[in-house]
Motif scaffolding. Structure first.
Motif, PDB file in Angstrom:
ATOM      1  N   ARG A 155      24.006  58.784  47.487  1.00  0.00           N
ATOM      2  CA  ARG A 155      24.084  59.580  48.448  1.00  0.00           C
ATOM      3  C   ARG A 155      25.681  60.156  48.716  1.00  0.00           C
ATOM      4  O   ARG A 155      26.051  60.968  49.455  1.00  0.00           O
ATOM      5  CB  ARG A 155      23.646  58.865  49.877  1.00  0.00           C
ATOM      6  N   GLY A 156      26.490  59.784  47.868  1.00  0.00           N
ATOM      7  CA  GLY A 156      27.549  60.250  47.818  1.00  0.00           C
ATOM      8  C   GLY A 156      28.547  59.497  48.843  1.00  0.00           C
ATOM      9  O   GLY A 156      29.609  60.119  49.258  1.00  0.00           O
ATOM     10  N   GLU A 157      28.248  58.360  49.402  1.00  0.00           N
ATOM     11  CA  GLU A 157      28.969  57.831  50.470  1.00  0.00           C
ATOM     12  C   GLU A 157      29.990  56.930  49.949  1.00  0.00           C
ATOM     13  O   GLU A 157      29.811  55.501  50.209  1.00  0.00           O
ATOM     14  CB  GLU A 157      27.939  57.230  51.545  1.00  0.00           C
ATOM     15  N   ASP A 158      30.870  57.166  49.392  1.00  0.00           N
ATOM     16  CA  ASP A 158      32.049  56.297  48.720  1.00  0.00           C
ATOM     17  C   ASP A 158      32.717  55.653  49.775  1.00  0.00           C
ATOM     18  O   ASP A 158      33.107  54.461  49.601  1.00  0.00           O
ATOM     19  CB  ASP A 158      32.963  57.179  47.952  1.00  0.00           C
ATOM     20  N   ILE A 159      32.979  55.926  51.194  1.00  0.00           N
ATOM     21  CA  ILE A 159      33.565  54.950  52.070  1.00  0.00           C
ATOM     22  C   ILE A 159      32.554  53.666  52.572  1.00  0.00           C
ATOM     23  O   ILE A 159      33.143  52.632  52.801  1.00  0.00           O
ATOM     24  CB  ILE A 159      33.711  55.808  53.268  1.00  0.00           C
ATOM     25  N   LYS A 160      31.293  53.914  52.413  1.00  0.00           N
ATOM     26  CA  LYS A 160      30.245  52.919  52.742  1.00  0.00           C
ATOM     27  C   LYS A 160      30.211  52.020  51.648  1.00  0.00           C
ATOM     28  O   LYS A 160      30.114  50.648  51.761  1.00  0.00           O
ATOM     29  CB  LYS A 160      28.871  53.609  52.610  1.00  0.00           C
ATOM     30  N   LEU A 161      30.754  52.130  50.311  1.00  0.00           N
ATOM     31  CA  LEU A 161      30.833  51.196  49.213  1.00  0.00           C
ATOM     32  C   LEU A 161      32.040  50.352  49.667  1.00  0.00           C
ATOM     33  O   LEU A 161      31.758  49.278  49.346  1.00  0.00           O
ATOM     34  CB  LEU A 161      31.124  52.238  48.000  1.00  0.00           C
ATOM     35  N   VAL A 162      33.153  50.815  50.272  1.00  0.00           N
ATOM     36  CA  VAL A 162      34.266  50.080  50.539  1.00  0.00           C
ATOM     37  C   VAL A 162      33.758  49.029  51.630  1.00  0.00           C
ATOM     38  O   VAL A 162      34.067  47.789  51.837  1.00  0.00           O
ATOM     39  CB  VAL A 162      35.614  50.658  50.972  1.00  0.00           C
TER      40      VAL A 162
END
Length: 311
Positions: A155-162
């Motif tokens: 989903r392109g949620e790179d902040i959520k990966l952190v």
């Protein structure tokens, strides 16, 4: 083989269920109206999602839209509706997270190319009301860490990966979905978006990711929500009454004290203000004597090393 658990309700009555029953299912067993208004549960005093399986004997209070805790759940869910609205209006906007305390407000941080403006609020609120009217169900989904990582990457949620890495090992990882919107979240959330009722956005500001000025600046939106427009309007009416009683406003209007740049944040008491100040000191000293306390007087100026040491 199924197990039977005993659930004690606030009136002291006990009901038996199979282990794994949810808060909502307990509410449904009591009555249709209660089930319709249920937004969460208090299990042994801890606020939980209405979809949470109950595996042991517990004390349970059903939380509805009329309870103070219900308002917190409503504002938490409104937070997700806010994020959904922003992503509908500006597709591809990466999202961060909301706030922990939903007693009065909600907020959400976004990676956005500019500060949000007043005209943005009008569009966002309109989209939020549309989502609320859609009456979308909230779905709680338990996932593994690997599944959560894959979904957020897709989903392109790179902040959520952190944020995912901040979840301790062994802790249950949950996603919440309403419509096409999906978020990494512990909950709890309402049954359906229509339970949110009425929303209003309050202000916008910049916010460093994780509150650290070394990180990127995100754009934050604040808002509030209530089960009905009547309750929303009453909340803002109370705020107006509080403003009328603001000590800074009253101090100026009643000629009690004033502030000057020579002593920032420190009041200069006028004769009227000094009378009130001394009356309060006399009252406290009388209570010291009555309850056996002794008075001490500490310095008002300290070396800067104290503030560095205390943080």
């Amino acid at each position: 083989m199924s197990r039977t658990i005993h659930i004690t309700l606030p009136d002291g009555s006990t009901k038996d269920f199979e282990a794994g029953v949810t808060v909502l299912e307990v509410a449904q067993s009591i009555g249709k109206r209660l089930a319709r208004e249920t937004v969460a549960g208090l299990i042994d005093g801890r606020l939980v999602d209405l979809r949470t399986p109950i595996e042991e004997d517990v004390e349970l209070k059903i939380v509805t839209t009329r309870d103070p805790e219900g308002g917190e759940v409503i504002r938490h869910s409104a937070e997700h509706v806010l994020a959904d609205a922003v992503k509908r209006i500006w597709p591809g906007t990466p999202i961060d997270a909301g706030r922990q305390d939903h007693s009065e407000k909600f907020q959400y941080d976004f990676r956005f190319p500019r500060p949000f403006r007043t005209e943005d609020f009008e569009k966002i609120e309109e989209e939020m009301r549309r989502i609320i009217k859609e009456d979308l169900p909230f779905e709680r989904i338990e996932v593994t860490r690997e599944e959560a990582r894959r979904i957020m990457e897709e989903r392109g949620e790179d902040i959520k990966l952190v944020r995912l890495e901040d979840i301790p090992e062994g802790e249950t990882i949950t996603l919440y979905r309403h419509g096409d919107f999906l978020d990494l979240c512990r909950g709890p959330h309402v049954q359906r978006t229509s339970q949110i009722g009425a929303v209003r956005l309050l202000e916008a500001s910049g916010a460093y990711f994780k509150g650290d000025e070394r990180n990127e600046m995100l754009q934050r939106i604040y808002g509030t929500a209530f089960p009905s427009k009547k309750e929303l309007d009453a909340y803002f009416a109370r705020l107006e009454e509080i403003k009328k009683r603001d000590h800074r406003k009253l101090g100026r209007e009643l000629d009690l004290f004033s502030f000057h740049p020579e002593a920032p944040a420190s009041p200069f008491f006028h004769p009227r203000g000094a009378i009130i100040y001394n009356a309060l000191v006399d009252l406290m000293r009388e209570k010291y004597r009555r309850y056996g306390y002794e008075e001490v007087i500490t310095p008002q100026i300290f070396d800067i090393s104290l503030w560095k040491r205390s943080g």
